[in-house]
Structure formats: structure tokens, C-alpha cells
Design an enzyme around this catalytic site. Structure first.
Site, PDB file in Angstrom:
ATOM      1  N   GLU A  12      53.325  98.655  38.713  1.00 38.89           N
ATOM      2  CA  GLU A  12      54.529  99.407  38.337  1.00 38.89           C
ATOM      3  C   GLU A  12      54.211 100.360  37.197  1.00 38.89           C
ATOM      4  O   GLU A  12      53.304 100.108  36.402  1.00 38.89           O
ATOM      5  CB  GLU A  12      55.627  98.390  37.983  1.00 38.89           C
ATOM      6  CG  GLU A  12      56.927  98.926  37.440  1.00 38.89           C
ATOM      7  CD  GLU A  12      57.707  99.817  38.383  1.00 38.89           C
ATOM      8  OE1 GLU A  12      57.102 100.710  39.005  1.00 38.89           O
ATOM      9  OE2 GLU A  12      58.936  99.656  38.454  1.00 38.89           O
ATOM     10  N   ASP A  13      54.962 101.461  37.122  1.00 36.69           N
ATOM     11  CA  ASP A  13      54.711 102.462  36.089  1.00 36.69           C
ATOM     12  C   ASP A  13      55.121 101.994  34.693  1.00 36.69           C
ATOM     13  O   ASP A  13      54.363 102.094  33.748  1.00 36.69           O
ATOM     14  CB  ASP A  13      55.394 103.803  36.432  1.00 36.69           C
ATOM     15  CG  ASP A  13      56.894 103.678  36.723  1.00 36.69           C
ATOM     16  OD1 ASP A  13      57.414 102.537  36.804  1.00 36.69           O
ATOM     17  OD2 ASP A  13      57.550 104.719  36.894  1.00 36.69           O
TER      18      ASP A  13
ATOM     19  N   ASP B 255      59.600 109.479  35.730  1.00 32.58           N
ATOM     20  CA  ASP B 255      60.378 110.686  36.009  1.00 32.58           C
ATOM     21  C   ASP B 255      61.554 110.857  35.064  1.00 32.58           C
ATOM     22  O   ASP B 255      62.034 109.909  34.452  1.00 32.58           O
ATOM     23  CB  ASP B 255      60.937 110.625  37.432  1.00 32.58           C
ATOM     24  CG  ASP B 255      62.043 109.566  37.576  1.00 32.58           C
ATOM     25  OD1 ASP B 255      61.780 108.387  37.269  1.00 32.58           O
ATOM     26  OD2 ASP B 255      63.175 109.930  37.960  1.00 32.58           O
TER      27      ASP B 255
ATOM     28  N   LYS C 188      58.902 105.117  43.374  1.00 31.43           N
ATOM     29  CA  LYS C 188      57.810 106.049  43.520  1.00 31.43           C
ATOM     30  C   LYS C 188      56.933 106.092  42.273  1.00 31.43           C
ATOM     31  O   LYS C 188      55.862 106.645  42.279  1.00 31.43           O
ATOM     32  CB  LYS C 188      58.379 107.456  43.789  1.00 31.43           C
ATOM     33  CG  LYS C 188      59.194 107.529  45.080  1.00 31.43           C
ATOM     34  CD  LYS C 188      59.879 108.906  45.244  1.00 31.43           C
ATOM     35  CE  LYS C 188      61.137 108.968  44.460  1.00 31.43           C
ATOM     36  NZ  LYS C 188      62.415 108.923  45.134  1.00 31.43           N
ATOM     37  N   GLY C 189      57.437 105.478  41.201  1.00 21.71           N
ATOM     38  CA  GLY C 189      56.772 105.614  39.911  1.00 21.71           C
ATOM     39  C   GLY C 189      55.348 105.107  39.843  1.00 21.71           C
ATOM     40  O   GLY C 189      54.538 105.611  39.079  1.00 21.71           O
TER      41      GLY C 189
ATOM     42  N   PHE D 152      62.366 108.419  25.790  1.00 20.95           N
ATOM     43  CA  PHE D 152      62.346 108.720  27.210  1.00 20.95           C
ATOM     44  C   PHE D 152      60.963 109.222  27.614  1.00 20.95           C
ATOM     45  O   PHE D 152      60.487 110.229  27.123  1.00 20.95           O
ATOM     46  CB  PHE D 152      63.442 109.714  27.611  1.00 20.95           C
ATOM     47  CG  PHE D 152      63.771 109.519  29.046  1.00 20.95           C
ATOM     48  CD1 PHE D 152      64.703 108.553  29.420  1.00 20.95           C
ATOM     49  CD2 PHE D 152      63.075 110.198  30.036  1.00 20.95           C
ATOM     50  CE1 PHE D 152      64.952 108.292  30.762  1.00 20.95           C
ATOM     51  CE2 PHE D 152      63.311 109.943  31.374  1.00 20.95           C
ATOM     52  CZ  PHE D 152      64.257 108.989  31.744  1.00 20.95           C
TER      53      PHE D 152
ATOM     54  N   ARG E  98      56.983 113.448  37.474  1.00 21.05           N
ATOM     55  CA  ARG E  98      56.113 112.333  37.869  1.00 21.05           C
ATOM     56  C   ARG E  98      54.660 112.801  37.991  1.00 21.05           C
ATOM     57  O   ARG E  98      53.732 112.032  37.813  1.00 21.05           O
ATOM     58  CB  ARG E  98      56.525 111.782  39.237  1.00 21.05           C
ATOM     59  CG  ARG E  98      57.862 111.074  39.265  1.00 21.05           C
ATOM     60  CD  ARG E  98      57.998 110.333  40.579  1.00 21.05           C
ATOM     61  NE  ARG E  98      59.369 109.962  40.909  1.00 21.05           N
ATOM     62  CZ  ARG E  98      59.986 108.873  40.469  1.00 21.05           C
ATOM     63  NH1 ARG E  98      59.361 108.038  39.672  1.00 21.05           N
ATOM     64  NH2 ARG E  98      61.234 108.609  40.829  1.00 21.05           N
TER      65      ARG E  98
ATOM     66  N   ASP F 110      60.921  98.151  31.150  1.00 19.12           N
ATOM     67  CA  ASP F 110      61.855  98.503  30.094  1.00 19.12           C
ATOM     68  C   ASP F 110      62.641  97.234  29.729  1.00 19.12           C
ATOM     69  O   ASP F 110      62.142  96.395  28.987  1.00 19.12           O
ATOM     70  CB  ASP F 110      62.722  99.645  30.650  1.00 19.12           C
ATOM     71  CG  ASP F 110      63.729 100.198  29.686  1.00 19.12           C
ATOM     72  OD1 ASP F 110      63.440 100.240  28.490  1.00 19.12           O
ATOM     73  OD2 ASP F 110      64.826 100.613  30.118  1.00 19.12           O
TER      74      ASP F 110
HETATM   75  P1  IMP Z   1      63.718  97.765  33.774  1.00 20.67           P
HETATM   76  O1  IMP Z   1      64.774  98.095  32.747  1.00 20.67           O
HETATM   77  O2  IMP Z   1      62.547  97.058  33.173  1.00 20.67           O
HETATM   78  O3  IMP Z   1      64.332  97.032  34.941  1.00 20.67           O
HETATM   79  O4  IMP Z   1      63.166  99.160  34.272  1.00 20.67           O
HETATM   80  C1  IMP Z   1      63.446  99.666  35.511  1.00 20.67           C
HETATM   81  C2  IMP Z   1      62.965 101.060  35.754  1.00 20.67           C
HETATM   82  O5  IMP Z   1      63.535 101.967  34.821  1.00 20.67           O
HETATM   83  C3  IMP Z   1      61.489 101.339  35.643  1.00 20.67           C
HETATM   84  O6  IMP Z   1      60.751 100.916  36.743  1.00 20.67           O
HETATM   85  C4  IMP Z   1      61.520 102.849  35.578  1.00 20.67           C
HETATM   86  O7  IMP Z   1      61.647 103.387  36.876  1.00 20.67           O
HETATM   87  C5  IMP Z   1      62.776 103.130  34.813  1.00 20.67           C
HETATM   88  N1  IMP Z   1      62.505 103.537  33.413  1.00 20.67           N
HETATM   89  C6  IMP Z   1      62.647 102.809  32.309  1.00 20.67           C
HETATM   90  N2  IMP Z   1      62.333 103.501  31.202  1.00 20.67           N
HETATM   91  C7  IMP Z   1      61.955 104.716  31.639  1.00 20.67           C
HETATM   92  C8  IMP Z   1      61.488 105.916  30.965  1.00 20.67           C
HETATM   93  O8  IMP Z   1      61.360 106.005  29.745  1.00 20.67           O
HETATM   94  N3  IMP Z   1      61.184 106.973  31.767  1.00 20.67           N
HETATM   95  C9  IMP Z   1      61.295 106.932  33.112  1.00 20.67           C
HETATM   96  N4  IMP Z   1      61.729 105.841  33.776  1.00 20.67           N
HETATM   97  C10 IMP Z   1      62.047 104.748  33.049  1.00 20.67           C
HETATM   98 MG    MG Z   2      60.125 102.400  38.464  1.00 20.10          MG
END
Ligand code: IMP
Ligand code: MG
Length: 183
Positions: free
Chosen positions: A101-102, A161, A45-46, A154, A167, A105
């Protein structure tokens, strides 16, 4: 937003900076994809706020689709697969896909999703990601369009979220630690 701002430590990216950057990315996509058959794929949903703003900044007849995905395994495991909770509605064969994508990470989710959509026969698959927590990356995924780099903290707001909340904050913020340490 007074009620929610009580829980906020810092505003990292203001509404004004978000607006300006999203318009810039929209202009760039408009230039880069002129004459092509573009599908903007928002990751639920991000991506919702970013997708809504970005699609209106793109001056091309794009179509919109959505997916809801999560990566398997923990952040340090090099998992190659994604758990699809909601799939695309339409076939992407021959389309130029831009995943919206939002935040990125570790990169694990996008590193799995991009090849999956390529396998389905998309002409191209690129990423438009609002926030990049670059120092946390474990998977090297090329991100064509990045809004802002953010520190390893964070992040909430503009789609991001904490426990599904915040959000709807219009700006990109960090949470007060007391919010996630209280039960
Ligand atoms: P990845 O580690 O790049 O696979 O990130 C996957 C998902 O982790 C992202 O799409 C976000 O939904 C969530 N995420 C990572 N860091 C944060 C943060 O700081 N706040 C909120 N959601 C996060
Ligand atoms: Mg996400």
C-alpha cells in the site's frame, strides 16, 4: 515534471531515497519469505509505483494480485468493514500474503482488510506500506515493512493522489495549499 512541480510545496522523499529504501525492503522480504508461497497484493490505485518497484526488488518467485478497497465511514468511526471495489483474482488459501500500500493514515482501511484476508484462509497476512503517517493512527495495525514516516500533511506523488492527480510524480511531496483551496 516541471508542470506538476509548480504545485509542489516540498519534496519529502527524493527518488534516490525511495529507490534505496524500496531495495532494502525487497531484500528483507527475500530473506524473511525464502521458501514460502508469497502473493504481493497491491491496493489500487495508490500502490502501483511502490508495487512495481518492490516486486522487482524481491528475489523470490512471488505472484501479484490487486484489490481496490475503501473504508466505510469517517476517520474517527471505528468501522470494521471495507468496501471492495475490485477483489482479488485468485484464491489466497494457504498463501503468505503481503499487502502492498502507498500510505497508512488512520489505519482503518488496513485494520479491516487484514482480518478479511486472514478469514479467507491465508497462512499469513502482513503489510508493506511505503509511507506511514503515524501520528494520525486510530487503529493499531502492525506494519511489518515501512518505507518512511511522514508528517501529518497532505502527501502526493509516488502513488498518492490529490483528487486522483499527482500519482505519477516520481517523488513524495507536499502540495501547495493554494492547489486544494482553489475551486
Ligand atoms: P487510512 O486512514 O489509513 O484508512 O487511509 C486510507 C487511505 O487514505 C490511504 O490508502 C490513502 O489512499 C488515503 N490517504 C491518506 N492520507 C493521504 C495523503 O496524505 N495523501 C493521499 N492519500 C492519502
Ligand atoms: Mg490508498
Amino acid at each position: 515534471m516541471e508542470q506538476m512541480m509548480k504545485d509542489i510545496e516540498h519534496v519529502l522523499v527524493s527518488r534516490e531515497r525511495l529507490d534505496a529504501r524500496v531495495r532494502e525492503i525487497g531484500r528483507q522480504i527475500t530473506e524473511d519469505y525464502a521458501g514460502r508461497d508469497v502473493v504481493l497484493v497491491g491496493i489500487l490505485k495508490g500502490a502501483m509505483p511502490f508495487l512495481c518497484d518492490l516486486m522487482r526488488a524481491v528475489d523470490l518467485p512471488v505472484t501479484i494480485d490487486t484489490m481496490c478497497v475503501s473504508s466505510y465511514g469517517s476517520g474517527t468511526v471505528s468501522s470494521g468493514s471495507v468496501n471492495i471495489k475490485k477483489d482479488l483474482d485468485k484464491d489466497i488459501r494457504g498463501k503468505d500474503v503481503i499487502i502492498v500500500e502507498d500510505i497508512i493514515d488512520t489505519g482503518i482501511t488496513m485494520a479491516a482488510l487484514v482480518p478479511l484476508l486472514r478469514q479467507r484462509g491465508a497462512s499469513s497476512v502482513e503489510l508493506a506500506i511505503c509511507l506511514d503517517k503515524k501520528e494520525r493512527r486510530v487503529k493499531d495495525v502492525p506494519v511489518k515493512y515501512v518505507g518512511f514516516e511522514v508528517p501529518d500533511e497532505f502527501i502526493v506523488g509516488y502513488g498518492c493522489d490529490y483528487a486522483e492527480k499527482y500519482r505519477n510524480l516520481p517523488e513524495v511531496c507536499t502540495l501547495k495549499s493554494e492547489v486544494y483551496t482553489r475551486a
